[in-house]
Design an enzyme around this catalytic site. Structure first.
Site, PDB file in Angstrom:
ATOM      1  CE  LYS A  49       7.977 -18.380  18.515  1.00 41.76           C
ATOM      2  NZ  LYS A  49       7.271 -18.890  19.713  1.00 41.76           N
ATOM      3  N   GLY A  81      -1.640   5.681  12.561  1.00 42.45           N
ATOM      4  CA  GLY A  81      -2.772   5.402  13.434  1.00 42.45           C
ATOM      5  C   GLY A  81      -4.070   5.576  12.680  1.00 42.45           C
ATOM      6  CG  HIS A  88       2.703   2.890   6.421  1.00 41.43           C
ATOM      7  ND1 HIS A  88       2.573   2.940   7.784  1.00 41.43           N
ATOM      8  CD2 HIS A  88       1.559   3.434   5.917  1.00 41.43           C
ATOM      9  CE1 HIS A  88       1.401   3.473   8.109  1.00 41.43           C
ATOM     10  NE2 HIS A  88       0.775   3.778   6.983  1.00 41.43           N
ATOM     11  CE1 TYR A  95      -4.242  11.051  13.491  1.00 46.03           C
ATOM     12  CE2 TYR A  95      -2.489  10.917  15.133  1.00 46.03           C
ATOM     13  CZ  TYR A  95      -3.728  11.395  14.735  1.00 46.03           C
ATOM     14  OH  TYR A  95      -4.453  12.193  15.577  1.00 46.03           O
TER      15      TYR A  95
END
Ligand code: XMP
Length: 514
Positions: free
Chosen positions: A369, A52, A169, A80
């Site tokens: 999608k 975040g 990440h 975060y």
């Protein structure tokens, strides 16, 4: 299933996609909407705290609800998520003097359940970082398993409580083994089985549709695009003849597209299909109109009128089916203004359910999608329909910019567009491109054809790569390819004597020309 608590990271959706790719169902919920009760009701096997934009060191910055730690469920904190987890469990976070953005390397100092099968003690692994603050003291019970230059506690573990956290990440492709790390958490630590497949989803969705609809009747607007096609095929499999599809043909579709819709849905799937050819009406209303917004508004409003009239003719529908997708319904966390709900009504039939007193059936609400495409294949829809590029609601009307739409211009554009797409498919480039299309320019240019002078339209060819349509890069064709396309269009399409190649990115350009 896994619960992802969102703290507002740009890439939270990627966590969900990686988790689902490993066969585990998950949902994203705003960090401040979770309570002990909602957590119990959701039935998660583990919780992931996202990254975040806030700083844990600032007053009033977001924290994970205490219930997350009270449940004793496994927890994975990312960026975060790691920082707030450490702060909440008694560690310390400080602004770093060594910020890390982009590629970084983590030294693996100990083995850990997260690393099983990919990383081992002594290794140096590439990751993707994006942080200013960093953890400077671990909470009790934690050990460090990875360090980087900017983050002494780049990866930490509390094996006893099954809490893990990383500063980098794992959800982005720039962390090459990130997907495996997430899978190690969901499968290895949380014990998820990885049995969430499209076949399983299909069976579940069909059961839910039958449950919701009962003996009611459903009407579904078909556009020829991926989402509505999949909705139609899924509903048909669930409720058969209780479904009627309405295809409003505004005459602004690409070459052969309307015919394909009819042949796939009516002839192959045997679906009740109303094919409403309204091209006269649309072209009549567009006569003399050149302003892009006026075209859009006219087409949008007329579309609703025609659809509503057709639906009334069919009569007796209790439900309207819509191809709403998960990104449209995720509640987004906007940390500055408090959490906000962003629900995009991107469908041409917006507002209709209330007006016509119908309830909504939205069987794709939980899917991304690419999952919708996988479901379409599972349902037996043709590959070229399922893998189709996005196509705007107003269709070719906004690809004849700054000029009046006429049948003659539409015919010219359709032919040029078909040649261009045929060449892209033949070169095996279709799936590498987000959207490719031809634009008929409002200018005539002089040429020589044989011994005579020509004075015809110029067209532009455009192709872009993108992941969401928000930003885009022009596709770098090789010049031989462009030459081949140009040559074919000029030779085969009467009315065009010049081809140009659009090399504008978005921003500053947009994908469409108007
Ligand atoms: P732009 O041109 O804004 O397009 O970069 C972004 C994406 O949206 C599509 N687009 C539309 N889709 N109605 C739609 O349903 C519209 O009026 C419209 N205008 C643009 C465009 O094709 C691209 O995928």
């Amino acid at each position: 299933r896994i619960l992802i608590l969102d703290f507002g990271s740009q890439v939270t959706q990627l966590i969900a996609r990686r988790v689902r790719e490993s066969g585990v169902y998950c949902e994203i919920h705003p960090f401040n909407k979770v309570t002990a009760d909602s957590l119990a009701a959701f039935g998660a096997k583990g919780i992931i705290l996202s990254g975040g934009p806030s700083s844990v060191t600032e007053d009033g910055s977001p924290r994970a609800p205490q219930a997350v730690f009270d449940t004793k469920l496994p927890v994975l904190g990312i960026c975060y998520g790691q920082q707030t987890l450490c702060e909440q469990l008694g560690g310390k976070v400080e602004p770093g003097d060594h910020r890390e953005f982009g590629r970084a390397y983590v030294d693996i100092v100990a083995d850990c359940a997260l690393f099983t099968g990919v990383w081992a003690k002594g290794g140096r692994e590439q990751v993707w970082m994006s942080h200013g603050d960093r953890v400077t003291r671990l909470p009790e019970g934690f050990r460090v398993v990875g360090t980087s230059d900017g983050a002494p506690y780049a990866a930490i573990a509390n094996d006893e409580r099954h809490i893990y956290a990383v500063q980098f990440h794992p959800e982005v492709v720039h962390t090459p083994h990130g997907a495996q790390l997430l899978k190690n958490f969901t499968h290895g630590v949380c014990g998820c089985l990885g049995d969430w497949t499209m076949a399983a989803f299909k069976a579940q969705a069909i059961a839910r549709i039958r449950d919701q609809v009962g003996k009611g009747r459903v009407i579904c607007g078909l556009s020829g695009g991926v989402d509505s096609s999949v909705v139609a095929a899924l509903l048909h499999e669930a409720i058969g003849d209780q479904l009627t599809c309405v295809y409003v043909d505004h005459g602004l579709m690409r070459l052969g597209e309307s015919e394909q819709v009819v042949s796939v849905f009516r002839d192959r799937f045997n679906i009740n299909l109303v094919h409403c050819d309204a091209s006269e009406l649309f072209l009549g209303r567009l006569a003399g109109m050149t302003d892009p917004e006026a075209k859009r508004k006219t087409i949008g409003a007329l579309f609703i009128d025609v659809f509503e009239a057709e639906a009334k003719k069919v009569g007796g529908a209790d439900f309207l089916a819509q191809g709403t997708l998960y990104p449209d319904v995720i509640e987004s966390v906007s940390v500055i203004g408090g959490p906000s709900v962003t629900i995009k009504s991107h469908h041409n039939v917006g507002g209709l359910p209330e007006r016509m007193n119908m309830k909504l059936v939205e069987p794709l609400r939980e899917l991304f999608k690419d999952e919708v495409r996988a479901l379409g294949r599972e349902l037996g829809l043709p590959d070229d329909m399922v893998g189709r590029h996005p196509f705007p609601g107003p269709g070719l009307a906004i690809r004849i910019p700054g000029q009046e739409i006429t049948r003659e211009k539409l015919e010219i554009l359709k032919k040029a567009d078909a040649i261009y797409l045929e060449e892209i498919r033949a070169a095996g480039l279709y799936d590498a491109i987000w959207q490719a299309f031809t634009v008929l320019l409002p200018v005539r240019t002089v040429g020589v054809m044989g011994d005579s002078r020509s004075y015809d339209y110029a067209c532009a060819i455009r192709a872009v790569t993108s992941t969401d349509g928000m930003t885009a890069d022009f596709y770098p064709f090789d010049m031989a390819f462009i030459g081949r396309v140009a040559n074919r269009i000029i030779n085969e399409v009467k009315g065009i004597n010049r081809v140009t190649y659009d090399v504008t990115s978005k921003p500053p350009g947009t994908i469409e020309w108007e």
